[in-house]
Enzyme design. Structure first.
Site, PDB file in Angstrom:
ATOM      1  N   LYS A 195       0.844  -1.192   0.000  1.00 21.56           N
ATOM      2  CA  LYS A 195       0.000   0.000   0.000  1.00 21.56           C
ATOM      3  C   LYS A 195       0.879   1.242   0.000  1.00 21.56           C
ATOM      4  O   LYS A 195       1.560   1.529   0.981  1.00 21.56           O
ATOM      5  CB  LYS A 195      -0.911   0.040   1.241  1.00 21.56           C
ATOM      6  N   GLU A 271      10.633   1.933   9.894  1.00 15.62           N
ATOM      7  CA  GLU A 271      11.564   3.045   9.662  1.00 15.62           C
ATOM      8  C   GLU A 271      10.746   4.318   9.773  1.00 15.62           C
ATOM      9  O   GLU A 271       9.889   4.592   8.936  1.00 15.62           O
ATOM     10  CB  GLU A 271      12.227   2.913   8.290  1.00 15.62           C
ATOM     11  N   CYS A 305      13.427  11.785   4.986  1.00 19.62           N
ATOM     12  CA  CYS A 305      13.556  11.492   6.416  1.00 19.62           C
ATOM     13  C   CYS A 305      14.989  11.631   6.899  1.00 19.62           C
ATOM     14  O   CYS A 305      15.239  11.771   8.094  1.00 19.62           O
ATOM     15  CB  CYS A 305      13.020  10.089   6.719  1.00 19.62           C
ATOM     16  N   GLU A 398       9.735  17.190  13.989  1.00 23.95           N
ATOM     17  CA  GLU A 398      10.063  16.892  12.595  1.00 23.95           C
ATOM     18  C   GLU A 398       9.136  17.707  11.692  1.00 23.95           C
ATOM     19  O   GLU A 398       7.947  17.413  11.574  1.00 23.95           O
ATOM     20  CB  GLU A 398       9.900  15.402  12.298  1.00 23.95           C
TER      21      GLU A 398
END
Length: 495
Positions: A195, A271, A305, A398
């Site tokens: 997905k 992750e 990231c 973040e």
């Protein structure tokens, strides 16, 4: 029906999207080797970040769709898991070749779908190709460990594919990160229900066409589309899904752990997010350090990231670094040329909220500004260089956009302490010419990956993953084998 694979150049694609009669593409799931209409009547609109216009509709697939896809993958697993590595490798190489032949097609639609520059998209398509090539080669060179006990019993390790995997990838590098999961999953004999993010599903849709053209056996790879709820949740919770490989936000990773806590045998690889530091010591070549730090901060609009969004500079060179850094970013990271649009309106608003927060420190904006509350003609945010206090959320959270902070430090110990003062531990960038410091500092940084005088260098056999809230598990080479296989030890007497 008009399909995106009929428009393989940026000129043709943009011309199509500008037509007043254009109807958004309607994506279909790929289940058991066939394009399949979702049982759900819900759709997620997909927007072109550069214009803000709808160009695709993504099915918000139901639990029933997921069950159908898992059944297909489970049926295919029986034969695929027994397929010789050489044949699995041939399929992976065939997929890589087809992507390579359609490189520009993939790059064009990846750029339109995600907002990134066409040049950046081409780099990521090449890396997707490398993912398939690497694991196609890897599985032809595997070995195992065998030992003799003192009483002459042979012991050896045997690995077998785990089963059906849920592969869930994020929106920032759609094809590259999706294939980073698909390639090893298939290589090691597992089957999958994959997905992509509902925000950027088009390159997965193009990949589905490649899978069909490569004549991969039906059910080995199934592609379903939809949001985290209901689609992603139904997928990770499915009792016949034996493992989950997820890349994305930390909050979603926590939810996946909650959803799978009672399924103790399910393999989980996560992750997650990062707030990565770049440490610049006084012995650097200043121009080289500026260029590396800028690339690490603003590549792909900061939507990687692994970006270094917190820059710490030794005090003796702080002023010189900051002034050169601002000039370098102005010259090399130009909105609409080398910097794309951010991925969505929601993400635009998130980044804008942090830039608005920075206005409480009037002197903090060394570069950039707060973008308009309502964007006009796409989700464009110019690069921002900020100098804010350590306690600010801008230094802690973040942001995942073209926003970087620059601060000073005095000593090596202070640099390490401030770099590690984060809930995250994904990556770090260390800029110094002192060989002893490379080890002394690099080995103490709370990061799964440390780059010294470089950034985003990857050898696909090395472990990829983070510490702390940046995830659990590692992938790449042997580490991916650990994710997608079960290991057993056989003990066989000589008589």
């Amino acid at each position: 029906m008009i399909q995106p694979w009929d428009y393989a150049s940026i000129e043709a694609a943009e011309s199509l999207l500008q037509q007043s009669a254009f109807e958004p593409f309607q994506l279909q799931n790929l289940i058991n080797g066939a394009q399949t209409t979702s049982t759900s009547n819900e759709w997620v609109d997909s927007f072109n970040p550069k214009t803000g216009q709808i160009f695709a509709r993504v099915p918000n697939s139901s639990a029933q769709d997921i069950d159908y896809a898992v059944q297909a993958a489970e049926t295919a697993f029986a034969s695929w898991s027994q397929t010789p590595p050489s044949k699995r490798a041939a399929y992976l190489n065939r997929i890589a070749t087809l992507i390579e032949e359609r490189r520009e097609l993939f790059a064009v639609w990846e750029s339109i779908d995600q907002g990134k520059t066409l040049a950046r998209a081409r780099v990521e398509i090449d890396r997707a190709i490398s993912n398939f090539r690497y694991f196609a080669t890897y599985i032809l060179q595997q070995n195992t460990a065998a030992r003799w006990t003192d009483d002459n019993v042979l012991t050896y390790e045997h690995r077998s594919p785990t089963g059906v995997f849920a592969l869930i990838s994020p929106w920032n590098m759609p094809l590259y990160l999706l294939t980073w999961k698909i390639a090893p999953c298939l290589a090691f004999g597992c089957t999958a229900v994959a997905k992509p993010s509902e925000v950027t599903s088009l390159s997965a849709y193009l990949l589905g066409k490649v899978i069909q053209d490569a004549e991969l056996p039906p059910g080995v790879l199934n592609l379903v589309y939809g949001a985290g709820n209901p689609t992603g949740s139904a997928l990770v919770k499915h009792p016949r899904v034996k493992g989950v490989s997820f890349t994305g936000g930390t909050a979603t990773g926590i939810q996946i752990r909650r959803d799978t806590v009672e399924d103790i045998g399910k393999h989980i690889s996560l992750e997650l997010g990062g707030k990565n530091p770049t440490l610049v010591f006084e012995d650097v070549d200043l121009d080289a350090a500026v260029a590396t730090a800028a690339r690490a901060a603003f590549e792909n609009q900061g939507e990687i990231c692994l970006c270094g969004s917190r820059i710490y500079v030794q005090k003796s060179i702080y002023d010189a670094f900051l002034s050169r850094f601002v000039v370098y970013v102005q010259e090399h990271y130009v909105l609409g040329e080398t910097v794309g649009a951010v991925v969505s309106l929601a993400h635009y608003r998130k980044i804008r909220s942090y830039l608005s927060l920075a206005t409480q420190y009037p002197e903090s904006f060394q570069l950039g500004s707060v973008p308009p509350e309502t964007p006009d003609g796409g989700y464009w945010i110019e690069p921002a260089v900020l100098t804010v206090p350590d306690g600010s959320p801008i230094m802690k959270d973040e942001i995942f956009g073209p926003v970087v902070t620059v601060s000073s430090f005095e000593s090596e110990e202070e640099a390490i302490s401030r770099a590690n003062d984060s809930q995250y531990g994904l990556a770090s960038i260390l800029l110094t010419r002192d060989g002893a410091r490379m080890r002394r500092v690099g080995e103490r940084l709370d990061a799964g990956m440390v780059w010294v005088n470089c950034w985003l260098v990857r050898e696909l056999g090395t472990p990829f993953g983070g510490m702390k809230a940046s995830g659990t598990g590692r992938e790449g080479g042997d580490y991916s084998r650990d994710v997608f296989t079960n290991v057993r030890t056989l003990h066989i007497p000589s008589v």
